[in-house]
Design a protein around this motif. Structure first.
Motif, PDB file in Angstrom:
ATOM      1  N   VAL A 164       0.803  -1.230   0.028  1.00  0.00           N
ATOM      2  CA  VAL A 164       0.056   0.046   0.077  1.00  0.00           C
ATOM      3  C   VAL A 164       0.791   1.230   0.129  1.00  0.00           C
ATOM      4  CG1 VAL A 164      -1.643   1.166   1.425  1.00  0.00           C
ATOM      5  CG2 VAL A 164      -1.958  -1.173   1.161  1.00  0.00           C
ATOM      6  N   GLU A 165       0.479   2.340  -0.583  1.00  0.00           N
ATOM      7  CA  GLU A 165       0.994   3.603  -0.665  1.00  0.00           C
ATOM      8  C   GLU A 165       0.336   4.489  -0.147  1.00  0.00           C
ATOM      9  OE1 GLU A 165       3.931   3.256  -4.866  1.00  0.00           O
ATOM     10  OE2 GLU A 165       1.953   4.208  -4.943  1.00  0.00           O
ATOM     11  N   VAL A 166       0.635   5.496   0.697  1.00  0.00           N
ATOM     12  CA  VAL A 166      -0.034   6.366   1.161  1.00  0.00           C
ATOM     13  C   VAL A 166       0.300   7.818   0.646  1.00  0.00           C
ATOM     14  CG1 VAL A 166       1.428   6.826   3.402  1.00  0.00           C
ATOM     15  CG2 VAL A 166      -0.931   7.698   3.384  1.00  0.00           C
ATOM     16  N   TYR A 167      -0.837   8.660   0.178  1.00  0.00           N
ATOM     17  CA  TYR A 167      -0.638  10.044  -0.325  1.00  0.00           C
ATOM     18  C   TYR A 167      -1.334  10.964   0.416  1.00  0.00           C
ATOM     19  CZ  TYR A 167       0.938   7.882  -4.778  1.00  0.00           C
ATOM     20  OH  TYR A 167       1.544   7.263  -5.860  1.00  0.00           O
ATOM     21  N   LEU A 168      -0.597  12.084   0.767  1.00  0.00           N
ATOM     22  CA  LEU A 168      -1.168  13.367   1.234  1.00  0.00           C
ATOM     23  C   LEU A 168      -1.422  14.245   0.184  1.00  0.00           C
ATOM     24  CD1 LEU A 168       0.778  13.526   4.620  1.00  0.00           C
ATOM     25  CD2 LEU A 168      -1.307  12.315   4.232  1.00  0.00           C
ATOM     26  N   GLY A 169      -2.677  14.549  -0.252  1.00  0.00           N
ATOM     27  CA  GLY A 169      -2.953  15.540  -1.683  1.00  0.00           C
ATOM     28  C   GLY A 169      -2.282  14.435  -2.644  1.00  0.00           C
ATOM     29  N   GLU A 170      -1.808  14.793  -3.332  1.00  0.00           N
ATOM     30  CA  GLU A 170      -0.961  14.167  -4.745  1.00  0.00           C
ATOM     31  C   GLU A 170       0.414  13.723  -4.531  1.00  0.00           C
ATOM     32  OE1 GLU A 170      -2.789  13.640  -7.221  1.00  0.00           O
ATOM     33  OE2 GLU A 170      -4.497  14.428  -6.034  1.00  0.00           O
ATOM     34  N   THR A 171       0.888  13.847  -2.988  1.00  0.00           N
ATOM     35  CA  THR A 171       2.301  13.551  -2.824  1.00  0.00           C
ATOM     36  C   THR A 171       2.330  12.303  -2.119  1.00  0.00           C
ATOM     37  OG1 THR A 171       2.939  15.775  -2.735  1.00  0.00           O
ATOM     38  CG2 THR A 171       4.405  14.347  -1.647  1.00  0.00           C
ATOM     39  N   LYS A 172       3.188  11.159  -2.549  1.00  0.00           N
ATOM     40  CA  LYS A 172       3.180   9.955  -1.822  1.00  0.00           C
ATOM     41  C   LYS A 172       4.284  10.164  -0.797  1.00  0.00           C
ATOM     42  CE  LYS A 172       5.862   6.636  -3.448  1.00  0.00           C
ATOM     43  NZ  LYS A 172       6.395   5.339  -4.297  1.00  0.00           N
ATOM     44  N   TYR A 173       3.831   9.806   0.421  1.00  0.00           N
ATOM     45  CA  TYR A 173       4.694   9.859   1.606  1.00  0.00           C
ATOM     46  C   TYR A 173       5.169   8.680   2.316  1.00  0.00           C
ATOM     47  CZ  TYR A 173       4.374  14.914   2.278  1.00  0.00           C
ATOM     48  OH  TYR A 173       4.299  16.405   2.148  1.00  0.00           O
ATOM     49  N   GLY A 174       4.556   7.533   2.069  1.00  0.00           N
ATOM     50  CA  GLY A 174       4.967   6.143   2.607  1.00  0.00           C
ATOM     51  C   GLY A 174       4.446   5.209   1.821  1.00  0.00           C
ATOM     52  N   VAL A 175       5.059   3.738   2.067  1.00  0.00           N
ATOM     53  CA  VAL A 175       4.759   2.685   1.430  1.00  0.00           C
ATOM     54  C   VAL A 175       4.859   1.585   2.644  1.00  0.00           C
ATOM     55  CG1 VAL A 175       5.361   0.881  -0.047  1.00  0.00           C
ATOM     56  CG2 VAL A 175       6.038   3.174  -0.804  1.00  0.00           C
ATOM     57  N   GLY A 176       3.957   0.676   2.509  1.00  0.00           N
ATOM     58  CA  GLY A 176       4.004  -0.467   3.567  1.00  0.00           C
ATOM     59  C   GLY A 176       3.343  -1.802   2.976  1.00  0.00           C
ATOM     60  N   THR A 177       3.862  -2.910   3.475  1.00  0.00           N
ATOM     61  CA  THR A 177       3.514  -4.062   3.065  1.00  0.00           C
ATOM     62  C   THR A 177       2.944  -5.018   4.498  1.00  0.00           C
ATOM     63  OG1 THR A 177       5.663  -5.246   3.382  1.00  0.00           O
ATOM     64  CG2 THR A 177       5.096  -4.176   1.254  1.00  0.00           C
ATOM     65  N   ARG A 185       0.261  -8.838   5.826  1.00  0.00           N
ATOM     66  CA  ARG A 185      -0.496  -9.996   5.196  1.00  0.00           C
ATOM     67  C   ARG A 185      -1.966  -9.441   5.369  1.00  0.00           C
ATOM     68  NH1 ARG A 185       1.807 -14.986   6.156  1.00  0.00           N
ATOM     69  NH2 ARG A 185       3.932 -14.874   5.535  1.00  0.00           N
ATOM     70  N   THR A 186      -2.359  -8.273   5.710  1.00  0.00           N
ATOM     71  CA  THR A 186      -3.662  -7.775   5.593  1.00  0.00           C
ATOM     72  C   THR A 186      -3.648  -6.398   5.006  1.00  0.00           C
ATOM     73  OG1 THR A 186      -3.788  -6.864   7.853  1.00  0.00           O
ATOM     74  CG2 THR A 186      -4.489  -9.217   7.234  1.00  0.00           C
ATOM     75  N   LYS A 187      -4.758  -5.810   4.345  1.00  0.00           N
ATOM     76  CA  LYS A 187      -4.652  -4.504   4.089  1.00  0.00           C
ATOM     77  C   LYS A 187      -4.400  -3.523   4.990  1.00  0.00           C
ATOM     78  CE  LYS A 187      -7.879  -5.549   0.096  1.00  0.00           C
ATOM     79  NZ  LYS A 187      -9.154  -5.392  -0.325  1.00  0.00           N
ATOM     80  N   LYS A 188      -5.087  -3.801   6.153  1.00  0.00           N
ATOM     81  CA  LYS A 188      -4.938  -2.960   7.629  1.00  0.00           C
ATOM     82  C   LYS A 188      -3.583  -2.871   7.873  1.00  0.00           C
ATOM     83  CE  LYS A 188      -6.857  -2.204  11.950  1.00  0.00           C
ATOM     84  NZ  LYS A 188      -7.680  -2.934  13.275  1.00  0.00           N
ATOM     85  N   GLU A 189      -2.976  -3.779   7.971  1.00  0.00           N
ATOM     86  CA  GLU A 189      -1.418  -4.021   8.246  1.00  0.00           C
ATOM     87  C   GLU A 189      -0.601  -3.128   7.418  1.00  0.00           C
ATOM     88  OE1 GLU A 189       1.755  -7.394   8.257  1.00  0.00           O
ATOM     89  OE2 GLU A 189       0.201  -7.724   9.450  1.00  0.00           O
ATOM     90  N   ALA A 190      -0.787  -3.457   6.089  1.00  0.00           N
ATOM     91  CA  ALA A 190      -0.129  -2.650   5.043  1.00  0.00           C
ATOM     92  C   ALA A 190      -0.309  -1.127   5.169  1.00  0.00           C
ATOM     93  CB  ALA A 190      -0.536  -3.110   3.764  1.00  0.00           C
ATOM     94  N   GLU A 191      -1.483  -0.717   5.390  1.00  0.00           N
ATOM     95  CA  GLU A 191      -1.811   0.682   5.646  1.00  0.00           C
ATOM     96  C   GLU A 191      -1.281   1.228   6.989  1.00  0.00           C
ATOM     97  OE1 GLU A 191      -6.248   0.636   5.817  1.00  0.00           O
ATOM     98  OE2 GLU A 191      -6.373   0.716   3.406  1.00  0.00           O
ATOM     99  N   GLN A 192      -1.259   0.598   8.024  1.00  0.00           N
ATOM    100  CA  GLN A 192      -0.463   1.081   9.284  1.00  0.00           C
ATOM    101  C   GLN A 192       0.878   1.211   8.942  1.00  0.00           C
ATOM    102  OE1 GLN A 192      -1.624   2.091  12.148  1.00  0.00           O
ATOM    103  NE2 GLN A 192      -3.791   1.530  12.257  1.00  0.00           N
ATOM    104  N   ARG A 193       1.473   0.359   8.208  1.00  0.00           N
ATOM    105  CA  ARG A 193       2.914   0.537   8.160  1.00  0.00           C
ATOM    106  C   ARG A 193       3.370   1.695   7.157  1.00  0.00           C
ATOM    107  NH1 ARG A 193       6.179  -3.493   9.945  1.00  0.00           N
ATOM    108  NH2 ARG A 193       7.798  -3.010   8.823  1.00  0.00           N
ATOM    109  N   ALA A 194       2.292   1.857   6.222  1.00  0.00           N
ATOM    110  CA  ALA A 194       2.718   2.995   5.359  1.00  0.00           C
ATOM    111  C   ALA A 194       2.481   4.369   5.961  1.00  0.00           C
ATOM    112  CB  ALA A 194       1.673   2.984   4.058  1.00  0.00           C
ATOM    113  N   ALA A 195       1.525   4.213   6.979  1.00  0.00           N
ATOM    114  CA  ALA A 195       1.100   5.373   7.856  1.00  0.00           C
ATOM    115  C   ALA A 195       2.190   5.871   8.631  1.00  0.00           C
ATOM    116  CB  ALA A 195      -0.298   5.384   8.496  1.00  0.00           C
TER     117      ALA A 195
END
Length: 233
Positions: free
Chosen positions: A197-210, A212-222
């Protein structure tokens, strides 16, 4: 993994295990045992069970002493935010424990060495081994050096909310735009699925996370995005 890797780890962390086999067990994942059934190789799950209890006790003690005016309910929430998967994985990463773990080939190929759940379990089993080998005083001293000073650090803020909530609040406070999580990759069979998962603030990418679940990947990206923002301030 050769024993000198564990010697290197002990030197780095200023530990001297009287039972080196205990340290090796702490770093032996079940996948490694399943692929190396010869001999008496033991995995780290029992040590993980013990380490969890040791951490619950010593983190409780630390919070009880450090925050004498906080009520029981708040201390409970604070402890839960420290002794949880994302934060324990963070502490494992700080000590670079992942590079020493013994994995089966399948788990290795799936990136288990960097997986949050595995790292959190590894941290617990490692603390369990330290406790069994040297007792509660040495374990407390280790945590006072390598864990407690970072519980409230600006780089992580473990006593705050989870990473996604923290990032949302920071983005709103600084006017950084909408927080948007985008799944960029899914791989592996259903029982060992891995998401990126990649996380964007506006149009800028700020983090990437992997994870086993979407939630875990989102937390790591955040968490990565939050750390990046912290360093830029």
């Amino acid at each position: 993994m050769k024993h000198d890797h564990f010697d290197e780890l002990q030197q780095k962390l200023q530990l001297a295990f009287t039972r080196p086999k205990l340290l090796r067990q702490a770093f032996t994942h079940t996948s490694y045992v399943n692929e190396n059934k010869r001999g008496s190789v033991q995995d780290n799950e029992r040590l993980e069970f013990l380490g969890d209890a040791v951490l619950q006790l010593l983190v409780s003690e630390h919070l009880f002493t450090a925050y004498p005016k906080r009520p029981e309910g708040e201390l409970t929430r604070m402890r839960a935010s420290v002794v949880c998967e994302p934060s324990l994985a963070y502490f494992a990463e700080r000590l670079e424990l992942g590079k020493h773990v013994l994995l089966g080939r399948g788990e290795e190929q799936l990136g288990g060495r960097h997986r949050q759940a595995l790292l959190a379990d590894l941290y617990e089993s490692f603390i369990g081994a330290v406790y069994l080998d040297s007792g509660v005083e040495h374990t407390r001293a280790f945590l006072e050096k390598h864990m407690f000073p970072f519980i409230e650090s600006n780089n992580y803020g473990l006593l705050m909310k989870d990473a996604k909530s923290k990032l949302q609040e920071r983005s709103q406070h600084h006017g950084l735009g909408q927080v948007d999580y985008r799944i960029v990759d899914e791989r592996g069979p259903a029982h060992v699925r891995e998401f990126s998962v990649e996380v964007y603030l506006g149009e800028t990418k700020y983090g990437v996370g992997t994870g086993r679940t979407k939630k875990e990947a989102e937390q790591r990206a955040a968490a990565e995005a939050w750390n990046r923002l912290s360093k830029s301030e």
